[in-house]
Design a protein around this motif. Sequence first.
Motif, mmCIF file in Angstrom:
data_model
loop_
_atom_site.group_PDB
_atom_site.id
_atom_site.type_symbol
_atom_site.label_atom_id
_atom_site.label_comp_id
_atom_site.label_asym_id
_atom_site.label_seq_id
_atom_site.Cartn_x
_atom_site.Cartn_y
_atom_site.Cartn_z
ATOM 1 N N ASN A 1 33.157 -87.575 96.100
ATOM 2 C CA ASN A 1 31.781 -87.130 96.316
ATOM 3 C C ASN A 1 31.772 -85.801 97.065
ATOM 4 N N PRO A 2 31.221 -84.720 96.469
ATOM 5 C CA PRO A 2 31.219 -83.431 97.144
ATOM 6 C C PRO A 2 30.112 -83.296 98.182
ATOM 7 N N MET A 3 29.174 -84.253 98.196
ATOM 8 C CA MET A 3 28.026 -84.152 99.104
ATOM 9 C C MET A 3 28.191 -85.011 100.352
ATOM 10 N N VAL A 4 28.774 -86.191 100.179
ATOM 11 C CA VAL A 4 28.891 -87.148 101.278
ATOM 12 C C VAL A 4 30.349 -87.549 101.430
ATOM 13 N N ARG B 1 34.233 -81.265 85.264
ATOM 14 C CA ARG B 1 33.191 -80.704 86.137
ATOM 15 C C ARG B 1 32.199 -81.781 86.528
ATOM 16 N N ASN B 2 31.911 -81.841 87.849
ATOM 17 C CA ASN B 2 30.913 -82.802 88.329
ATOM 18 C C ASN B 2 29.628 -82.109 88.764
ATOM 19 N N ASP B 3 29.613 -80.771 88.679
ATOM 20 C CA ASP B 3 28.490 -80.001 89.215
ATOM 21 C C ASP B 3 27.641 -79.344 88.131
ATOM 22 N N LEU B 4 27.756 -79.795 86.887
ATOM 23 C CA LEU B 4 26.988 -79.186 85.799
ATOM 24 C C LEU B 4 25.919 -80.113 85.236
ATOM 25 N N TRP B 5 25.696 -81.257 85.892
ATOM 26 C CA TRP B 5 24.676 -82.190 85.424
ATOM 27 C C TRP B 5 23.288 -81.713 85.835
ATOM 28 N N ALA B 6 22.299 -82.082 85.034
ATOM 29 C CA ALA B 6 20.905 -81.754 85.355
ATOM 30 C C ALA B 6 19.988 -82.809 84.756
ATOM 31 N N LEU B 7 18.802 -82.922 85.345
ATOM 32 C CA LEU B 7 17.724 -83.741 84.774
ATOM 33 C C LEU B 7 16.713 -82.790 84.157
ATOM 34 N N CYS B 8 16.431 -82.999 82.862
ATOM 35 C CA CYS B 8 15.561 -82.088 82.127
ATOM 36 C C CYS B 8 14.454 -82.871 81.413
ATOM 37 N N PRO B 9 13.176 -82.466 81.556
ATOM 38 C CA PRO B 9 12.091 -83.102 80.800
ATOM 39 C C PRO B 9 12.265 -82.825 79.300
ATOM 40 N N SER C 1 19.209 -79.549 89.016
ATOM 41 C CA SER C 1 20.626 -79.845 89.160
ATOM 42 C C SER C 1 20.834 -81.138 89.939
ATOM 43 N N VAL C 2 21.764 -81.975 89.448
ATOM 44 C CA VAL C 2 22.050 -83.258 90.098
ATOM 45 C C VAL C 2 23.559 -83.538 90.058
ATOM 46 N N TYR C 3 23.975 -84.452 90.921
ATOM 47 C CA TYR C 3 25.264 -85.113 90.822
ATOM 48 C C TYR C 3 25.004 -86.536 90.357
ATOM 49 N N ILE C 4 25.934 -87.127 89.636
ATOM 50 C CA ILE C 4 25.764 -88.499 89.155
ATOM 51 C C ILE C 4 26.726 -89.394 89.923
ATOM 52 N N THR C 5 26.179 -90.279 90.725
ATOM 53 C CA THR C 5 27.025 -91.167 91.537
ATOM 54 C C THR C 5 27.368 -92.442 90.766
ATOM 55 N N ILE C 6 28.561 -92.938 91.043
ATOM 56 C CA ILE C 6 29.073 -94.177 90.450
ATOM 57 C C ILE C 6 28.905 -95.272 91.496
ATOM 58 N N ASN C 7 27.986 -96.180 91.246
ATOM 59 C CA ASN C 7 27.667 -97.217 92.226
ATOM 60 C C ASN C 7 28.219 -98.557 91.759
ATOM 61 N N LYS C 8 29.360 -98.910 92.312
ATOM 62 C CA LYS C 8 30.032 -100.117 91.871
ATOM 63 C C LYS C 8 29.233 -101.350 92.255
ATOM 64 N N ILE C 9 29.307 -102.348 91.400
ATOM 65 C CA ILE C 9 28.525 -103.563 91.603
ATOM 66 C C ILE C 9 29.315 -104.552 92.436
#
Length: 404
Positions: free
Chosen positions: A345-348, A360-368, A396-404
């Motif tokens: 995680n580059p943020m936390v 690359r983990n920094d090229l994700w985005a949310l687009c309408p 721009s977003v990061y996508i986190t993997i949240n294990k169950i």
Amino acid sequence: MMNGLLLQSPMAFAALCAVIFVSLLSVDALSVERTLPPGWTLKGCYTDNVSSRTLAGSSFSSANMTVEYCTSFCRSGGFSLAGVEFGAECYCDYALQSSGILANTSSCNEACSGASTELCGNGNFLDVYWNGTPPPTITPQTGTWKYSGCFADSPSSRQLPNLQTIPGGATVDSCTSACKSQGFGLAGLEYGQECWCGSGPLASSISDSSCATACAANTTEFCGGSNALLVYQDSTGQVCLSSTLSSDFNLAAVYATSHITGATSVPLHVVIIKTILKISWSVLTTGEGGWFDFVKLSNAGLLPVVGSIREIKTASLTTKPGDSPMFITTHIPPPAVGPYCAMANPMVHNGPQVLALSGRNDLWALCPNSTAGNRIDVVYSPVNGHAHYNKADCKSVYITINKI
């Protein structure tokens, strides 16, 4: 008188013959020796074989081979090691390759083809000479890049898949710089001249001695070996931790910019957008209506699964820059592709791992999505002029993997 003595005493004749034979043998043994040309010392007798040379630089053979001829040839090419073999062969290098094993000196006992008084190794045995020049070394660090190890590689299964063409030839500095400019976190050198980039993950490392080929563009440092990759990692770069996760997980988009108001993250879903007969296509989005509860990561592919209906098989399809991650559901889906991987995680610090695509983990985005009622879809590396969204509206977003 002598003839009479010999005829009268066969034992005396045999003894005399033995003395003469030993004397001649001693003279012959003393006449064949290992010559030490000025400035060169003998390192020893080493094993060698055609498929993996102990000295892998320049070479030649001659019916006039001598130790002086070979060392002169290697010195003219700038090499610090010279080896004579099989009486007529000469090999050069800057360092001994890992395949060579020190042998008993007696194994190198063949006379040189150009001087019967000198020894020039033997079949598959190499007399190695050194001119005192320090051998190449592994560069421990250059800039933000640190040496990570030597790794086995092959043309059919590349550890780092992106080949770089470097004017003037590859060195540790030029290769790491080229990889950094492309956004990769790993750089690897091979065969003394090749530069490869990628994000991993890497298989287990092998002995450093397998990466003992000097850089053609800088013979003071090593640049990997034959099917052996000398790897450097950028402390500020993006490196894959794993391309397979053993447990299921959910995904969430975390906004990368701090000025976003409201929620800082939003859950992601795999939502079916089209079905024809027994085939369905789905997309990674924030929209509701999906029936895929979890996602798996296996061999760099994403596999959405339904928690209660595990027999339904869904696999990720190829995602190009500018497009959304797509999936197909069918009775026998094709192998899942990406390449996806999990990264730190580059943020936390010590936060949940994040999803990367193509390193690359920094090229994700949310687009309408303007063609789907402004449904907010995940897009990899948005582009201008796309038919389904306006790049200026993407976040721009990061996508986190949240294990169950």
